[in-house]
Design a protein around this motif. Structure first.
Motif, mmCIF file in Angstrom:
data_model
loop_
_atom_site.group_PDB
_atom_site.id
_atom_site.type_symbol
_atom_site.label_atom_id
_atom_site.label_comp_id
_atom_site.label_asym_id
_atom_site.label_seq_id
_atom_site.Cartn_x
_atom_site.Cartn_y
_atom_site.Cartn_z
ATOM 1 N N GLU A 71 15.013 47.905 11.730
ATOM 2 C CA GLU A 71 15.721 47.807 10.454
ATOM 3 C C GLU A 71 16.377 46.446 10.277
ATOM 4 O O GLU A 71 16.430 45.919 9.163
ATOM 5 C CB GLU A 71 16.739 48.947 10.336
ATOM 6 N N GLU A 117 15.042 65.543 16.786
ATOM 7 C CA GLU A 117 15.869 64.778 15.849
ATOM 8 C C GLU A 117 15.551 63.286 15.912
ATOM 9 O O GLU A 117 15.435 62.607 14.888
ATOM 10 C CB GLU A 117 17.350 65.019 16.164
ATOM 11 N N ARG A 119 12.714 61.895 17.138
ATOM 12 C CA ARG A 119 11.340 61.683 16.687
ATOM 13 C C ARG A 119 11.282 61.671 15.159
ATOM 14 O O ARG A 119 10.601 60.834 14.563
ATOM 15 C CB ARG A 119 10.424 62.774 17.251
ATOM 16 N N GLU A 120 12.019 62.570 14.533
ATOM 17 C CA GLU A 120 12.046 62.621 13.066
ATOM 18 C C GLU A 120 12.656 61.348 12.488
ATOM 19 O O GLU A 120 12.209 60.849 11.457
ATOM 20 C CB GLU A 120 12.806 63.857 12.593
ATOM 21 N N ARG A 121 13.678 60.804 13.156
ATOM 22 C CA ARG A 121 14.287 59.557 12.664
ATOM 23 C C ARG A 121 13.281 58.412 12.721
ATOM 24 O O ARG A 121 13.184 57.611 11.803
ATOM 25 C CB ARG A 121 15.531 59.192 13.466
ATOM 26 N N GLN A 123 9.978 58.656 12.699
ATOM 27 C CA GLN A 123 8.939 58.907 11.702
ATOM 28 C C GLN A 123 9.450 58.623 10.289
ATOM 29 O O GLN A 123 8.734 58.075 9.454
ATOM 30 C CB GLN A 123 8.431 60.349 11.827
ATOM 31 N N ARG A 124 10.706 58.978 10.021
ATOM 32 C CA ARG A 124 11.306 58.713 8.713
ATOM 33 C C ARG A 124 11.402 57.211 8.450
ATOM 34 O O ARG A 124 11.141 56.728 7.355
ATOM 35 C CB ARG A 124 12.689 59.380 8.640
ATOM 36 N N SER A 125 11.765 56.453 9.493
ATOM 37 C CA SER A 125 11.853 55.004 9.351
ATOM 38 C C SER A 125 10.491 54.410 9.019
ATOM 39 O O SER A 125 10.365 53.581 8.117
ATOM 40 C CB SER A 125 12.408 54.381 10.637
ATOM 41 N N LEU A 127 7.974 55.971 7.644
ATOM 42 C CA LEU A 127 7.596 56.435 6.306
ATOM 43 C C LEU A 127 8.336 55.652 5.227
ATOM 44 O O LEU A 127 7.746 55.277 4.206
ATOM 45 C CB LEU A 127 7.864 57.935 6.168
ATOM 46 N N ASP A 128 9.615 55.366 5.441
ATOM 47 C CA ASP A 128 10.383 54.581 4.469
ATOM 48 C C ASP A 128 9.737 53.219 4.236
ATOM 49 O O ASP A 128 9.624 52.760 3.092
ATOM 50 C CB ASP A 128 11.830 54.375 4.938
ATOM 51 N N TYR A 129 9.304 52.562 5.324
ATOM 52 C CA TYR A 129 8.677 51.248 5.157
ATOM 53 C C TYR A 129 7.288 51.359 4.563
ATOM 54 O O TYR A 129 6.863 50.484 3.819
ATOM 55 C CB TYR A 129 8.684 50.447 6.471
#
Length: 199
Positions: A71, A117, A119-121, A123-125, A127-129
């Protein structure tokens, strides 16, 4: 084992995280043991658990650290679309080349070792990019700055693939892709509207 200096909890937690990342990078995720982390920083295994309640919590903190590094390398959202894409490519490639620990985020073994939790963070990061890259490509397409004969998600896959090529030793060592700017030059050429006429 050397005698450990008493450190504030926040400092000891950073030390544990960095030792865990270094050991994962050097020996592989599957061989990471809390005893090895403790030995690396010069404390007893029990001392680790005064700072983290479990091995899973250590892995979560490691993932948080790596996502934070990703980030921090992100381009400013204020940049025009094509400049954002260029910045994304060059900054992400530079990070992957210069920080081998960040490469762990792209490892199935590391992701599998994370608690849900964490792993989801991660994957979310990612996906956001992915969403941001698609948005910038769509804006650039609307402005006639990138080819429009391919769908935005197809162009995004090309860009993401070039960035991730540095994770693969045979490709990362190619003379034409030595620097982040070299990889951007390839991406820019593939995205260029002129390529529409060549197809």
């Amino acid at each position: 084992m050397r005698k450990a200096t008493r450190l504030p909890t926040s400092e000891r937690q950073k030390q544990i995280v960095h030792a865990g990342l270094e050991l994962c990078r050097q020996s592989g995720v599957s061989s990471l043991r809390t005893e090895k982390i403790a030995r690396r920083i010069g404390v007893t295994p029990g001392a680790l658990f005064r700072h983290f309640p479990s091995k899973a919590a250590i892995f979560k903190a490691m993932a948080d650290e790596l996502v934070s590094r990703l980030e921090r390398s992100a381009p400013s959202d204020d940049l025009p679309p094509l400049e954002w894409i260029k910045s994304f490519v060059t900054r992400r490639v530079a990070l992957l080349k210069e920080d081998p620990e960040v490469r762990l985020l792209f490892s199935d073994g590391f992701l599998a070792a994370l608690p849900d939790e964490a792993r989801e963070r991660v994957q979310r990061s990612f996906l956001d990019y992915w969403v941001k890259l698609n948005e910038r490509l769509r804006f650039a397409q609307e402005q006639g700055l990138v080819r429009d004969d391919l769908e935005v998600h197809e162009l995004a896959a090309v860009v993401a693939g070039l960035v991730q090529a540095v994770l693969h030793a045979p490709l990362a060592g190619l003379r034409e892709w030595i620097t982040p700017e070299d990889i951007w030059a390839t991406a820019a050429d593939l995205l260029s509207p002129k390529n529409r006429e060549d197809c």
